[in-house]
Design an enzyme around this catalytic site. Sequence first.
Site, PDB file in Angstrom:
ATOM      1  N   HIS A  11       0.804  -1.236  -0.193  1.00  0.00           N
ATOM      2  CA  HIS A  11       0.021   0.185  -0.100  1.00  0.00           C
ATOM      3  C   HIS A  11       0.943   1.188  -0.146  1.00  0.00           C
ATOM      4  O   HIS A  11       2.127   1.251   0.756  1.00  0.00           O
ATOM      5  CB  HIS A  11      -0.924   0.050   1.242  1.00  0.00           C
ATOM      6  CG  HIS A  11      -2.074   0.938   1.161  1.00  0.00           C
ATOM      7  ND1 HIS A  11      -1.661   2.192   1.589  1.00  0.00           N
ATOM      8  CD2 HIS A  11      -3.227   0.956   0.893  1.00  0.00           C
ATOM      9  CE1 HIS A  11      -2.848   3.046   1.310  1.00  0.00           C
ATOM     10  NE2 HIS A  11      -3.682   2.178   1.007  1.00  0.00           N
ATOM     11  N   GLU A  25      -4.591   1.471  -7.444  1.00  0.00           N
ATOM     12  CA  GLU A  25      -5.009   2.550  -6.462  1.00  0.00           C
ATOM     13  C   GLU A  25      -4.065   3.719  -6.837  1.00  0.00           C
ATOM     14  O   GLU A  25      -3.016   3.789  -6.279  1.00  0.00           O
ATOM     15  CB  GLU A  25      -4.765   2.070  -4.922  1.00  0.00           C
ATOM     16  CG  GLU A  25      -5.593   1.028  -4.580  1.00  0.00           C
ATOM     17  CD  GLU A  25      -5.577   0.954  -3.160  1.00  0.00           C
ATOM     18  OE1 GLU A  25      -6.574   0.595  -2.546  1.00  0.00           O
ATOM     19  OE2 GLU A  25      -4.521   1.053  -2.428  1.00  0.00           O
TER      20      GLU A  25
END
Length: 253
Positions: free
Chosen positions: A103, A172
């Site tokens: 992430h 993302e």
Amino acid sequence: MTTPSRRRLVGVSTKMYFSAARTRDYVQQVKELLSTTPHLLDEVDVFIIPDHITLASVIGQLEGTKVLTGAQDAFYESAGAFTGEVSPAVLAEVGCRIVELGHAERHRLFGETDEDTARKAAAAAQNGMIPLVCIGECTQGEVSVAVDECRVQVEFVMAAVSDGAEVILAYEPVWAIGAAQPAAAEYVVDVAQRLRGLDCVQKREGVTRLLYGGSAGPGLFEKLKTGVDGLFLGRFAHDPSQFYKTIQEVATA
């Protein structure tokens, strides 16, 4: 080569927002909502990624359901003198099915590299879990620039993970995480389709699914379904009813 079949997929990470009590209540509410329409889980895979402390209890809560439980990170070694790290072997032992890796916050706050993420993905796969690898460009710009930045991240992972292992890529855009609005649908679909066409993805034997994350919520998947297999949700899905609504949309779009 025949492309392996890909089921749609939708899930949520609670990051570090929930207390243990809230996590327990949240999972119970999601379970109750899904129990009203059990056929949904025949059409779509659903996952919940809580914090490490509550992971084992969430696995227990979801026992007997089709909902997958994931972890927010894991180390790249299965055992050893690595104080404070989380063993992928232990995660697999307690019933964890998915491991979220790479992430943007891991890169920004903890200095993790693409190589670190790839090593972690390989360790997760070696222990029988599915690596869910977050990828994305840092700044908003041209599709080609986004693809070039993401390609490096994907190639690191695919070179490390065994060819037959399932991999989930969560696209993302870093600039869209936490934003008021997601990236434009046309932009996401274009990037996603080009990433899916990369040689390192096309030539794999294992299933590679692609999700979109970054201010994702209800109403979005219908616009993205030609490019992605589902959604990876954040704070919007911390409301169980909104999570359930999005599951319905992904299953039926």
